[in-house]
Design a protein around this motif. Structure first.
Motif, PDB file in Angstrom:
ATOM      1  N   GLY A  64     -11.485  -6.080  -7.017  1.00 19.53           N
ATOM      2  CA  GLY A  64     -12.458  -7.129  -6.800  1.00 19.53           C
ATOM      3  C   GLY A  64     -13.494  -6.741  -5.751  1.00 19.53           C
ATOM      4  O   GLY A  64     -13.370  -5.731  -5.045  1.00 19.53           O
ATOM      5  N   GLU A  65     -14.515  -7.579  -5.633  1.00 21.31           N
ATOM      6  CA  GLU A  65     -15.577  -7.269  -4.679  1.00 21.31           C
ATOM      7  C   GLU A  65     -15.103  -7.401  -3.246  1.00 21.31           C
ATOM      8  O   GLU A  65     -15.596  -6.713  -2.361  1.00 21.31           O
ATOM      9  N   VAL A  66     -14.173  -8.303  -2.989  1.00 23.10           N
ATOM     10  CA  VAL A  66     -13.667  -8.537  -1.638  1.00 23.10           C
ATOM     11  C   VAL A  66     -12.344  -7.779  -1.485  1.00 23.10           C
ATOM     12  O   VAL A  66     -11.417  -7.975  -2.271  1.00 23.10           O
ATOM     13  N   LEU A  67     -12.293  -6.934  -0.467  1.00 20.96           N
ATOM     14  CA  LEU A  67     -11.098  -6.100  -0.277  1.00 20.96           C
ATOM     15  C   LEU A  67     -10.680  -6.178   1.182  1.00 20.96           C
ATOM     16  O   LEU A  67     -11.478  -5.958   2.095  1.00 20.96           O
ATOM     17  N   PHE A  68      -9.414  -6.516   1.376  1.00 24.20           N
ATOM     18  CA  PHE A  68      -8.880  -6.628   2.726  1.00 24.20           C
ATOM     19  C   PHE A  68      -8.682  -5.237   3.333  1.00 24.20           C
ATOM     20  O   PHE A  68      -8.396  -4.273   2.640  1.00 24.20           O
ATOM     21  N   ARG A  69      -8.816  -5.175   4.634  1.00 27.19           N
ATOM     22  CA  ARG A  69      -8.781  -3.872   5.312  1.00 27.19           C
ATOM     23  C   ARG A  69      -7.449  -3.152   5.136  1.00 27.19           C
ATOM     24  O   ARG A  69      -7.403  -1.926   5.054  1.00 27.19           O
ATOM     25  N   GLU A  70      -6.352  -3.917   5.027  1.00 29.55           N
ATOM     26  CA  GLU A  70      -5.031  -3.291   4.946  1.00 29.55           C
ATOM     27  C   GLU A  70      -4.524  -3.185   3.510  1.00 29.55           C
ATOM     28  O   GLU A  70      -3.338  -2.960   3.297  1.00 29.55           O
ATOM     29  N   SER A  71      -5.389  -3.391   2.530  1.00 27.31           N
ATOM     30  CA  SER A  71      -4.947  -3.350   1.142  1.00 27.31           C
ATOM     31  C   SER A  71      -4.638  -1.932   0.688  1.00 27.31           C
ATOM     32  O   SER A  71      -5.255  -0.964   1.151  1.00 27.31           O
ATOM     33  N   VAL A  72      -3.677  -1.830  -0.239  1.00 31.18           N
ATOM     34  CA  VAL A  72      -3.339  -0.538  -0.835  1.00 31.18           C
ATOM     35  C   VAL A  72      -4.508  -0.085  -1.713  1.00 31.18           C
ATOM     36  O   VAL A  72      -4.966  -0.849  -2.574  1.00 31.18           O
ATOM     37  N   PRO A  73      -5.032   1.116  -1.539  1.00 30.38           N
ATOM     38  CA  PRO A  73      -6.150   1.582  -2.364  1.00 30.38           C
ATOM     39  C   PRO A  73      -5.737   1.735  -3.830  1.00 30.38           C
ATOM     40  O   PRO A  73      -4.565   1.904  -4.165  1.00 30.38           O
ATOM     41  N   MET A  74      -6.734   1.689  -4.698  1.00 35.64           N
ATOM     42  CA  MET A  74      -6.518   1.720  -6.141  1.00 35.64           C
ATOM     43  C   MET A  74      -6.851   3.077  -6.759  1.00 35.64           C
ATOM     44  O   MET A  74      -7.088   3.163  -7.969  1.00 35.64           O
TER      45      MET A  74
END
Length: 1182
Positions: free
Chosen positions: A532-542
């Motif tokens: 998505g356009e909004v990505l949290f700083r600690e999210s697992v990369p895709m």
């Protein structure tokens, strides 16, 4: 009618009889199978024989025989499952040690005979050939079976293992493949019922007579009980018959040795620190999965037994008491255990009462204190072994990417996505009839084939499409990276395992539509989608998921593939955090603002990001629009100079194929990435910087001269002055570069002018390091050369050091010599550069002896003398200069012409030094030419030789360090003089003669054919030598190896004597291990008397090498601790290679694998703070 051949299940190797027979003998002749056989098959599979007897008052004998015949297992697949570790065993199990393979070989070799089936009991003999010099062994095998399952086995080999032995396998396969050759009888009770009293009495007496030693006590006890009217045996109707099959109430399951499973798991857990133990436990987990796949009730039984042993692992209590976490290997095993329980509990084929009993067991185990909790801070309220069923309905909400919890489905300890995806794929698996259990026939593993299986009640849906959709839902979910190294590593491993499953699926039009649909939903999924356009700083990369989607969608929808991959290039943890006071735009931020785990796997994630970018660059070749879009994404999201450089190299390689013209757009992007790397690393130098600069010049050369001149003109923001002057300017004007560019004269001169301008600019900015390269580059242009020379003079006045001035002067500019003396005496820093009395002249002053010769004339000599006197106060150097000036000037005159200058008046007289006397006077005076010139007779010639030998011996006594070897060489032809010279060397060794000179003399002795004297000198040299643990490049390494080879060739006695010297003198672990390996080979050289001999190899675990092995192991341990004290991350790979060499040395000992495992465990406990390094150690060594 012959009994039909057994039906073979798919995936099993068939014998020729089975292939010819087909499903049955009758069907093989083109007629349908008999109704009797069809009904007997169904009864034999589902009914106990006792139930048949109760249902029908009289069963005809032919019907009984058909039921008994069809009650034996008909598929080899089950036999294989219970006689091998896995259905598709890993590499290394395709050998004869696997019981199924051994049994197959025994069957094919005709080792099975005397096979008899009595009711539900099969017996036979199996002959196994013995080893070399051993007799053939005969084993009696008995098998009981019921309802197409083997219920018990007995073999004379007394096999104690998890699975059936090879002899049971051979007999079972014989019954399946050659059923018509097996003699078939009804249960023994049926035969006994047909006998009268006399026949029964005769039968019993003959049976007792044949086995009186075994059965006579039992027969007498039974007879006594039968004659006793009130005995228990008379109160029971009928008698037991072991050949009549199982009863109605008996469990119908395959034979499984529970005691052996418990013992095996217990033993493997006790050896849990070793790689082989973990592999065997994983193989047992695979066996449970295989049983569950085949709906075998033993899968749950085996899992219960394994779980009980896991909970009895003594390490659990120890870890709980110490407050320490499990080892990573143990965590992985517990994760697999939990995932298997998920499969068991959620199996749609289990009965409700079974599920209830399993849940009670799980609850009971969860209450134990030693039961470990879930890892990774998961919001999982249930017990650690009690799976939740709430996840499954959530996963099945198709088309939704919204989650209700913080934690992700991929990487969860129970692996819900993986379990569901595998279950759906298993329903669609299509195996070919010719697929073998052990695919040894071809070098490549056959690809698994899947087919669309419709979902009942859902028109248009298939399990295969659902599997793909479920996997993409889990992989595309935006989820926070868990805390802890193990939990993060598990996320990565689960992603890779899921993608490996998806890559096995061949995409058709139906699946491509699912991909497109899911990709669109992921892009529009909002904050709960990782794309998505909004990505949290600690999210697992895709990145890993996006690479699969990009590759799969590219042939069908390139626009969607690029948009998805470009969106996935983000790695927000490396971006700038939110500004102070700015409200977070992501709903997850308010929940997870206090969670900032350490990213232990950041390097791995960056590598995956780089691989995604490389895939896009390669695919976009020839498409400028997407190439520039990918370039912008790379420059914005990749922050590692090393990875950017790798991308630039890959792009350049892709843009310049060998058999096609280059892609200029992709080349330009490669150059742009290289320029970005140069700017990023300009102030933070890396060890690969020189390689990067050279590559950038070569890339610019591929593009053309304009690109090369552009980087020369803008060098300030890209290179240091040294790099620009010594690499860029030089490489850009080499003959190879000019040939590559194919320039005309004007363009070539323009490039040269640009390079000279660059060199002069660098010399002005850093004259100390760039003056000489600038002078070299400007040699062919007088104006530029003069400008460079003037820069040097200005720098000398401004404080350029004397060492650099002397270097430039020796290069060919003579006038700066005086400037160099001024810098050394009267210039800035005179106190630091002036040579004081007693101070040895350093390397920066040695060129003064050349510059201080009267090459230019007396006038220049007179001018330099005051500078010499003021700058140099070292007496030996002043006297050396004075001697040189007393000789004729050998060089050029003031105008460059050869002239002969008169020598200056000497100021003193001196005799020869010992070195001069031994190496020049004595040698020259006895040369063949000198003797011919003197025309001496034999007596006078001998007198001259004696005088030269005496001179050489005197010199050796005065200066043994430099004159011993010349003296030995000169005295070779005189035994007495040679012995005297040798004694001088021995005395000098006792007096402090260095090991280097002793080794030189020792090698000379071996060359002369005196190995024992060479050995003596080598031992003296070793006694003076000391090589530390980190001196693996010590100058004496080759000498030590030579000495070891010499002692090895002389014999065991000399070898035993030199071992203590080696241990005392050498503490370098790689060197000790190298010596040890050399000594374990056959002696390659001469024997003690100079004759060739063949020596037996020496064992490392026996004297005299055992002491050296212990020393090498101890050195590796000490060195490892020393290196780990101050190790930096860039040396981690070197340390892993060092441990690999250490393991090779450890394994030379009989218990080396145990020692090495203990050593690694000690390292992991002592240096557990170095998590990244310990992770690399676990990946390499387990």
């Amino acid at each position: 009618m012959d009994p039909p051949a057994a039906k073979r299940s798919r995936g099993c190797p068939a014998g020729p009889e089975e292939r010819n027979a087909g499903a049955g003998a009758v069907r093989g002749r083109g007629r349908p199978e008999a109704l009797l056989d069809l009904s007997a098959k169904r009864v034999a599979e589902n009914w106990a024989f006792e139930q048949v007897e109760e249902r029908f008052s009289r069963v005809p004998e032919p019907v009984q025989k058909r039921i008994v015949f069809w009650s034996f297992p008909r598929s080899e697949r089950e036999i294989c499952m219970y006689s091998s570790l896995g259905y598709q065993p890993p590499e290394g199990e395709h050998d004869t040690r696997v019981p199924f393979t051994r049994g197959l070989h025994l069957l094919q070799s005709g080792a099975v005979d005397r096979v008899l089936q009595v009711g539900f009991h099969l017996s036979g003999n199996v002959r196994e050939p013995g080893g070399p010099g051993e007799p053939e062994r005969l084993y009696h095998v008995s098998i009981s079976f019921d309802r197409c399952k083997i219920t018990s086995v007995t073999c004379g080999c007394d096999n104690r293992d998890l699975f059936y032995c090879a002899h049971v396998v051979a007999l079972s396969l014989h019954r399946i493949r050659h059923a018509h050759q097996v003699e078939l009888r009804l249960p023994i009770s049926e035969t006994l019922s047909q006998m009268n009293r006399d026949q029964l009495q005769k039968f019993v007496q003959y049976l007792i007579s044949a086995h009186h030693t075994e059965v006579l006590p039992t027969a007498q006890r039974l007879a006594d009980e039968i004659l006793l009217l009130g005995s228990e045996i008379n109160l029971v109707h009928g008698a037991p018959d072991p050949t009549a099959g199982a009863g109605i109430e008996d469990a119908n399951c395959w034979h499984l040795d529970e005691e052996q499973i418990q013992e095996q798991v217990k033993q493997l857990l006790s050896n849990g620190g070793y790689y082989g133990a973990s592999q065997q436990l994983r193989s047992m987990f695979c066996k449970v999965r295989e049983m569950l796949r085949m709906r075998d009730s033993n899968g749950a039984r085996m899992l219960i037994l394994m779980t009980e042993q896991f909970l009895q692992d003594p390490r659990l209590a120890l870890w709980r008491q110490q407050g320490a976490g499990m080892t990573d290997k143990c965590r992985q095993l517990w994760d697999e255990l939990g995932a298997l329980w998920v499969c068991v509990i959620l199996s749609p084929h289990c009965r409700p009462e079974e599920r209830t009993s399993w849940l009670q067991l799980l609850s009971k185990w969860d209450k134990l204190d030693v039961c470990p909790l879930e890892e990774g801070n998961y919001s999982f309220d249930g017990p650690s072994l009690q799976p939740t069923a709430a996840l499954i309905p959530e996963l099945l909400q198709k088309g939704s990417t919204c989650i209700t919890n913080m934690e992700g489905w991929v990487g969860h300890p129970l692996d819900p996505i993986g379990c569901l995806c595998r279950a759906l794929l298993e329903a669609c698996r299509l195996e070919e009839e010719t697929l073998a259990i052990y695919p040894d026939s071809g070098p490549e593993k056959r690809k698994v084939a899947y087919q669309h299986v419709p979902v009942p009640g859902s028109p248009g849906e298939s399990y295969l499409a659902m599997a793909l959709e479920v996997a993409l839902l889990g992989l595309g979910q935006q989820r926070a990276l868990p805390e802890g190294l193990y939990a993060q590593d598990k996320v990565v491993r689960n992603e890779e395992q899921l993608l490996a499953l998806l890559e096995e699926v061949e995409l058709d039009e139906r699946l491509v539509q699912v991909l497109r649909k899911q990709a669109g939903q992921l892009l529009e999924g909002g904050p709960f989608s990782g794309f998505g356009e909004v990505l949290f700083r600690e999210s697992v990369p895709m990145h890993t998921c996006a690479r699969y989607l990009f590759t799969a969608l590219l042939p069908h929808d390139p626009d969607l593939a690029y948009r998805l991959a470009l969106r996935a290039m983000r790695l927000p943890v490396l971006e700038t955090a939110f500004a102070a006071g700015e409200p977070p735009s992501n709903p997850l931020d308010s929940i997870m603002s206090n969670r900032f785990p350490r990213w232990f796997i950041l390097g791995h994630l960056e590598t995956r990001q780089c691989e995604l970018a490389s895939a896009m660059l390669t695919a976009a070749k020839g498409d400028p629009k997407w190439l520039h879009a990918v370039l912008g994404s790379i420059q914005q999201n990749i922050h590692s100079p090393a990875l950017l450089f790798k991308l630039a190299q890959d792009a350049c390689k892709t843009a310049t194929p060998a058999s096609a013209p280059p892609d200029t757009t992709l080349l330009g992007i490669a150059l742009e990435l290289g320029l970005q790397v140069m700017r990023m690393t300009l102030n933070t130098m890396t060890w690969r910087r020189r390689e990067m600069v050279r590559w950038l010049v070569s890339c610019a050369t591929e593009i053309g001269p304009q690109a090369l001149m552009n980087i020369m003109q803008n060098w300030y923001s890209l290179f240091t002055p040294v790099e620009a002057a010594t690499i860029v300017a030089v490489t850009g004007t080499t003959h190879a570069t000019l040939l590559r560019l194919q320039l005309d004269a004007a363009r070539r001169e323009e490039l040269w002018a640009c390079a000279r301008t660059l060199a002069l600019q660098c010399a002005m900015k850093d004259p100390q390091n760039c003056a000489l390269p600038a002078l070299t580059l400007c040699e062919k242009n007088q104006a530029a050369f003069e400008a460079a020379y003037q820069i040097v003079l200005d720098a000398a006045a401004g404080g350029l050091g004397h060492a650099h001035l002397f270097t430039v002067a020796l290069h060919g500019a003579p006038l700066p010599a005086a400037a160099g003396l001024q810098a050394g005496g009267a210039g800035p820093g005179a106190a630091q550069h002036r040579l004081q009395p007693g101070q040895p002249p350093g390397s920066q002053w040695r060129s003064l002896g050349l510059l201080a010769q009267p090459l230019l004339g007396r006038h220049e000599l007179s001018a330099i003398v005051p500078l010499i006197i003021r700058s140099i106060h070292c007496a030996p150097m002043l006297s050396d200069i004075l001697r040189r000036w007393t000789l004729s000037a050998p060089g050029l005159g003031p105008l460059g012409a050869r002239r002969a200058a008169k020598p200056l008046a000497p100021t003193g007289h001196s005799l020869f030094t010992p070195v001069e006397a031994a190496t020049i006077v004595a040698v020259t005076g006895t040369t063949h030419a000198t003797l011919l010139r003197l025309q001496l007779d034999a007596a006078r010639r001998e007198e001259l030789w004696a005088c030269a030998r005496t001179l050489a011996l005197q010199c050796a006594m005065k200066d043994p360090q430099n004159c011993a070897l010349p003296a030995l060489t000169l005295c070779e032809k005189n035994q007495a003089a040679f012995e005297a010279a040798y004694q001088i060397v021995l005395d000098a060794a006792a007096g402090g003669l260095g090991h280097a000179h002793l080794f030189t003399v020792a090698r000379y002795m071996e060359h002369r054919g005196l190995p024992l004297r060479a050995y003596k000198l080598a031992t003296l040299a070793l006694a003076q030598l000391s090589i530390a643990f980190n001196q693996d490049s010590h100058p004496a390494v080759n000498d030590v190896l030579w000495a070891c080879s010499l002692s090895h060739s002389l014999g065991r006695h000399e070898l035993s004597a030199i071992v203590p010297l080696i241990i005392r003198s050498i503490h370098c672990a790689p060197m000790l291990s190298d010596i040890l390996r050399r000594w374990t080979l056959s002696a390659p050289g001469l024997g003690p008397l100079g004759a060739r001999r063949a020596a037996k190899p020496l064992g490392a675990d026996r004297a005299p090498l055992c002491q050296l092995l212990d020393a090498a192991v101890a050195a590796y341990i000490t060195t490892s601790h020393s290196r780990l004290t101050h190790i930096s991350p860039r040396h981690y790979s070197d340390f892993i290679e060092f441990l690999g060499k250490a393991r090779e040395t450890f394994l030379l000992a009989p218990d080396g694998h145990l020692q090495f495992a203990q050593f690694l465990e000690n390292l992991k406990q002592t240096y557990k703070g170095k998590k990244k390094l310990m992770l690399l150690v676990r990946e390499r060594f387990g």
